[in-house]
Every structure is written in C-alpha cells, then in structure tokens.
Design an enzyme around this catalytic site. Structure first.
Site, PDB file in Angstrom:
ATOM      1  CE  LYS A  22      82.851 -23.081  47.694  1.00  0.00           C
ATOM      2  NZ  LYS A  22      82.246 -23.254  46.354  1.00  0.00           N
ATOM      3  CG  ASN A  23      80.047 -19.771  47.092  1.00  0.00           C
ATOM      4  OD1 ASN A  23      80.722 -20.544  46.433  1.00  0.00           O
ATOM      5  ND2 ASN A  23      79.137 -20.178  47.962  1.00  0.00           N
ATOM      6  CB  CYS A 116      78.157 -30.229  45.056  1.00  0.00           C
ATOM      7  SG  CYS A 116      79.498 -29.839  46.185  1.00  0.00           S
ATOM      8  NE  ARG A 121      74.610 -26.931  41.208  1.00  0.00           N
ATOM      9  CZ  ARG A 121      75.554 -26.687  42.123  1.00  0.00           C
ATOM     10  NH1 ARG A 121      76.310 -27.656  42.578  1.00  0.00           N
ATOM     11  NH2 ARG A 121      75.733 -25.468  42.572  1.00  0.00           N
ATOM     12  CG  ASP A 305      75.913 -23.181  49.985  1.00  0.00           C
ATOM     13  OD1 ASP A 305      75.454 -24.093  49.281  1.00  0.00           O
ATOM     14  OD2 ASP A 305      76.679 -22.306  49.540  1.00  0.00           O
ATOM     15  NE  ARG A 397      84.302 -28.317  45.159  1.00  0.00           N
ATOM     16  CZ  ARG A 397      82.972 -28.216  45.177  1.00  0.00           C
ATOM     17  NH1 ARG A 397      82.243 -29.224  45.544  1.00  0.00           N
ATOM     18  NH2 ARG A 397      82.380 -27.104  44.810  1.00  0.00           N
TER      19      ARG A 397
HETATM   20  C1  UD1 Z   1      73.459 -21.668  44.436  1.00  0.00           C
HETATM   21  C2  UD1 Z   1      72.883 -20.840  45.574  1.00  0.00           C
HETATM   22  C3  UD1 Z   1      74.020 -20.083  46.208  1.00  0.00           C
HETATM   23  C4  UD1 Z   1      75.062 -21.099  46.670  1.00  0.00           C
HETATM   24  C5  UD1 Z   1      75.528 -21.997  45.529  1.00  0.00           C
HETATM   25  C6  UD1 Z   1      76.422 -23.126  45.980  1.00  0.00           C
HETATM   26  C7  UD1 Z   1      70.701 -19.789  45.704  1.00  0.00           C
HETATM   27  C8  UD1 Z   1      69.684 -18.935  45.031  1.00  0.00           C
HETATM   28  N1  UD1 Z   1      71.858 -19.973  45.050  1.00  0.00           N
HETATM   29  O1  UD1 Z   1      74.050 -20.784  43.505  1.00  0.00           O
HETATM   30  O2  UD1 Z   1      73.573 -19.300  47.281  1.00  0.00           O
HETATM   31  O3  UD1 Z   1      76.168 -20.468  47.244  1.00  0.00           O
HETATM   32  O4  UD1 Z   1      74.392 -22.594  44.923  1.00  0.00           O
HETATM   33  O5  UD1 Z   1      75.743 -24.094  46.709  1.00  0.00           O
HETATM   34  O6  UD1 Z   1      70.479 -20.251  46.806  1.00  0.00           O
HETATM   35  N2  UD1 Z   1      68.727 -22.708  37.698  1.00  0.00           N
HETATM   36  C9  UD1 Z   1      68.181 -23.064  36.475  1.00  0.00           C
HETATM   37  N3  UD1 Z   1      68.802 -22.627  35.351  1.00  0.00           N
HETATM   38  C10 UD1 Z   1      69.944 -21.890  35.382  1.00  0.00           C
HETATM   39  C11 UD1 Z   1      70.500 -21.537  36.630  1.00  0.00           C
HETATM   40  C12 UD1 Z   1      69.866 -21.966  37.775  1.00  0.00           C
HETATM   41  O7  UD1 Z   1      67.159 -23.737  36.411  1.00  0.00           O
HETATM   42  O8  UD1 Z   1      70.462 -21.518  34.324  1.00  0.00           O
HETATM   43  C13 UD1 Z   1      68.096 -23.160  38.955  1.00  0.00           C
HETATM   44  C14 UD1 Z   1      68.944 -24.204  39.659  1.00  0.00           C
HETATM   45  O9  UD1 Z   1      68.700 -25.496  39.170  1.00  0.00           O
HETATM   46  C15 UD1 Z   1      68.530 -24.044  41.089  1.00  0.00           C
HETATM   47  C16 UD1 Z   1      68.301 -22.555  41.211  1.00  0.00           C
HETATM   48  O10 UD1 Z   1      68.040 -22.089  39.887  1.00  0.00           O
HETATM   49  O11 UD1 Z   1      67.311 -24.680  41.330  1.00  0.00           O
HETATM   50  C17 UD1 Z   1      69.461 -21.826  41.909  1.00  0.00           C
HETATM   51  O12 UD1 Z   1      70.394 -21.564  41.033  1.00  0.00           O
HETATM   52  P1  UD1 Z   1      71.628 -20.573  41.156  1.00  0.00           P
HETATM   53  O13 UD1 Z   1      71.434 -19.515  42.175  1.00  0.00           O
HETATM   54  O14 UD1 Z   1      71.947 -20.187  39.772  1.00  0.00           O
HETATM   55  O15 UD1 Z   1      72.733 -21.575  41.650  1.00  0.00           O
HETATM   56  P2  UD1 Z   1      74.188 -21.237  41.976  1.00  0.00           P
HETATM   57  O16 UD1 Z   1      74.669 -20.057  41.241  1.00  0.00           O
HETATM   58  O17 UD1 Z   1      74.913 -22.542  41.877  1.00  0.00           O
END
Ligand code: UD1
Length: 418
Positions: A22-23, A116, A121, A305, A397
């Site tokens: 998915k991702n 979620c 986020r 995850d 999802r």
């Molecule tokens: C994250 C997971 C990914 C997982 C997905 C769905 C990590 C590093 N990433 O990806 O493996 O598949 O969730 O569950 O494990 N952050 C900020 N500012 C930003 C972007 C991120 O502060 O602009 C912080 C987030 O709050 C969080 C961390 O960085 O604490 C991880 O973020 P990110 O990897 O960007 O999240 P996803 O892309 O959602």
C-alpha cells in the site's frame, strides 16, 4: 458498519501470497501525474486507500482504471490542480500529491491531510522542502495554496528521515531544473519503489535506499509499466498472527530482506523462521518468549506500523516486553482494546510494558485505526472464544480481503455488515 467475528484458538497453517505494498503504490499513483501518457502499476493492492488515490486522479481530470491488481493511469488530460477536502480527509498519504501536482501544474491547492489518528502529524518538513525547491506556500486556515513558477534543483537536508517528505521532495525535484540532492533521506523500501518508478518513466534517480538521494529534474517523461513490491507490513502482520495462534505459515512472495527488524524480534520470541529469496516460512513455538525492548525507528529499524501486531503477540508471552514508540505520539490506540481481552499492559507516554498473561479471552472490541485493527485481529486469532471487531473499514484501508486470506490459513473469521 462492518465487523469481523473471530473464533480464536485455531492454528494457522498453509501458504499465502501477500498483496502489493500500500505505502509503495500510493506515491506511484501520485507520480503518474508527471507523465502525459499511460502508466501501468502492477501488483497494486485492492484497498480503500488506493481507491481514494484513484478518486483524486479522476477528480484532477486523469483517466484511472483497475483490472484486478493492475491499475492503468493516463494523466494527459489533467485539468485541475486542487484536491477537495472530502478526498484529503480520507487518507494521510494524499499529502504526497502535493509535490506531484506542483511538479506537473506549477501550482497546487489542498487542505491538511487526514488518516489514522496517531497524534499530531505535521507537514512542516514537506513544506520546507518544497519551499527550498522554489515553491511559494501560503496557508489560509486549513487550506494550503502553493505556487512554483519554476522549481530549481538544490541540496536539501531533512531534519528527520521522513518518508512522506522524501517522497514529496523526489516528486517536486523531478520537475525542477538541475539536480536535487536529498540528504538524511528516508531509506524505507517504499522509497526504492518510487525511485524505480521514476527511473522507469525517464527521471534519473540515484542513491535510493541510502541516506542521500539524487534526482535529475526536468527530463522528458514517458509511459511505463512498474510492479510494486510485496507489502512488508501485511506480510509481517500475517507472521505475527501465525505466531499468536501456533502453526506454520509460508509466504510465497515475501521480501525477507525488507523485514529483518521484525524477523529478528520474532526469532527472539522463539519462532523458527526460514528465509529464501522471495520466500518466508514461520513456525510458531509452543510458548512465546518476551522480546525484551522494542523501539520503533526509521528503516532499517523496527517499523512503527509493526508495533501494534507485535504488541498483541507479546500479550501472551512468558514474561514482560517493553515497547518504545519513537515515531508517533499516540500509537497505542490498540492498548485499551487489548486490555478488554485480558491483556496486562501499562503505559506512560512513549513507553508500554506488556506483561504476558496465560491467554486472552474474546470480547467485543473496536478497531481504532489501521494497524491497531491488525493488532486486534492478531490477538483475536490466538484468544480463547469469540471476538467481534467493529470498524473494519480501518483495516480495509491497508489489508486486501484479510478475512479470505485468514480463512485460507484455517482461521474461523467471518466478515459481516451490521
Ligand atoms: C510514517 C512511517 C512510515 C509508515 C507511515 C504509516 C517512519 C519514519 N515513517 O510515514 O514508515 O509507513 O508512517 O504509518 O517510520 N514529521 C514532522 N513534520 C513533517 C513530517 C513528519 O514533524 O513534516 C514527524 C512526524 O510527526 C513523525 C515523524 O516525523 O513523528 C515520521 O514522519 P514521516 O516518516 O513523515 O511519516 P509518514 O510519511 O506518515
């Protein structure tokens, strides 16, 4: 509302092929916007999040259609550059369309993404990266207005190896003049898929899988066909489920090289795991051992995850395991539901101590988010008696026909509309 009714205690046994990632697939659907012509994404899972991405593409004026697990997208006719709130709120990954729309149209409008509920986020890293590439971004309440008359390649240093930011930066950099170097880039396998796809459509990308990724922007793109990797999180969830209820499960299309942190933990728990190229087999021990301390980290560390399903497994381990969630602030939504089934878990902020009990007992529970739902399924399969898990829409999802897959392995699972 849809629910799963699971009678636990049956050993899982058999062989499955797991869905495409998915991702991995979602950023490729956004990247399709970079091509005037047809791209075909194979092994694209049939999930509501993927349907949401296809709805976004259709809204933007693109053609998007599915035949089984093959999705064809043609963005030649793209005629809008905004994403309405109702689509943005359906999933977090919709934010990856920002870089792609900006790259294609030179402007983009959207609201803050949904997804979620795992705590705050923010998308500040995404916006900073796009600004460094030359975008002007204004926020009007919940709405983001982005403009880039010309994107310019540059050196980007990410404050954290954020997966979404790395993807957005790669997409915007594809249309920038010159080379962009993304430093402290995410190394997740999903980034390899995006780099592979960009290379396939004619954008040279080097270094994916390392901390420095180089994207050569401004090249002419063309149609391509690309196969998404197997979903390492879905595969890992089925391994945890097999471990929770005993038995032996093999995955015929696994990518064990993407799952080392999980298999390491499962071996600690006493599972026997055989790995070959494109194949994994897990045989559960008669008693699960505690895993010690598990800390979630960016790849190749232990995946956030996979924290909920492993926690569910540890609920019946012979001792205490400690989880430290470093990626998301509120990723313990499953804890309260697991307690309803008899789990003994204490938590404080990012820490959770799981004291194994002899067995869990079935109960009515609610899936609070996608991977928390996977934890409840894992717990229910190993529990004594009947568990009803409501709000299965969260699970759908991310897991393609999960009930069918589990029944194929011998589980007693019914999916029913209430
Ligand atoms: C994250 C997971 C990914 C997982 C997905 C769905 C990590 C590093 N990433 O990806 O493996 O598949 O969730 O569950 O494990 N952050 C900020 N500012 C930003 C972007 C991120 O502060 O602009 C912080 C987030 O709050 C969080 C961390 O960085 O604490 C991880 O973020 P990110 O990897 O960007 O999240 P996803 O892309 O959602």
């Amino acid at each position: 509302m849809t629910e799963f009714v699971i009678h636990g205690g049956r050993k899982l046994k058999g062989s499955i092929a797991v869905q495409g990632s998915k991702n991995g697939a979602l950023p490729l659907l956004a990247a399709a916007l970079l091509v005037c012509g047809e791209v075909v994404i194979e092994n694209c899972p049939q999930l509501s999040d993927v349907d949401c991405a296809l709805d976004i593409l259709t809204y933007l004026g693109c053609k998007a259609g599915r035949s089984g697990n093959s999705v064809a997208v043609d963005c030649t006719g793209m005629c809008a550059h905004d994403i309405p709130e109702r689509l943005m709120k359906r999933m977090r990954s919709s934010v990856v369309f920002l870089g792609a729309i900006l790259a294609r149209a030179g402007c983009a409008e959207m609201t803050m993404p949904g997804g979620c509920m795992l705590g705050p986020r923010p998308i500040d890293y995404h916006l900073d990266a796009l600004r460094a590439l030359g975008a002007e971004i204004a926020a009007e309440g919940e709405r983001l207005l982005c403009r880039a008359d010309s994107l310019r390649g540059c050196d980007l240093f990410l404050p954290f190896p954020s997966v979404g930011t790395t993807e957005n930066a790669m997409l915007a950099a594809s249309a920038a003049q010159g080379t962009t170097r993304i430093m402290n880039a995410a190394r997740e396998p999903e980034i390899l898929d995006l780099a592979g796809f960009l290379n396939a459509i004619g954008i040279p990308v080097r270094g994916a899988g390392t901390t420095v990724i180089e994207v050569e922007g401004g090249c002419r793109t063309h149609g391509a066909r690309y196969t998404v990797a197997t979903d390492r999180i879905a595969a890992g969830t089925y391994l945890c489920a097999a471990a929770a209820c005993g038995g032996t499960v093999e995955i015929t299309n696994a990518r064990p090289e993407h799952m080392a942190a999980l298999t390491n933990a499962l071996r600690h728990a006493g599972c026997d795991i055989l790995e070959k190229l494109g194949y994994m087999r897990l045989t559960a021990p008669s008693h699960i051992a505690p895993v010690g301390i598990v800390e979630t980290r960016p790849y190749p560390g232990y995946a956030t995850d996979m924290q909920p399903p492993l926690m569910a497994l540890m609920c019946t381990a012979e001792g205490t395991s400690v989880f430290i969630e470093n990626i998301f602030e509120s990723r313990y939504n499953h804890m309260e539901q697991l307690r309803r089934m008899g789990a003994d878990i204490q938590s404080e902020g990012r820490f959770a101590a799981v004291h194994g009990v002899a067995r869990l007992t079935g109960a009515p529970v609610t899936a609070p988010d996608l991977r928390a739902g996977a934890a409840l399924v894992t717990a229910a399969l190993g529990a004594y008696g009947r568990t009803e898990i409501s709000h299965i829409d969260h699970l759908e999802r991310g897991y393609e026909r999960m009930d069918e897959t589990l029944r194929r392995l011998g589980a007693d699972v019914i999916r029913r509309e209430q």
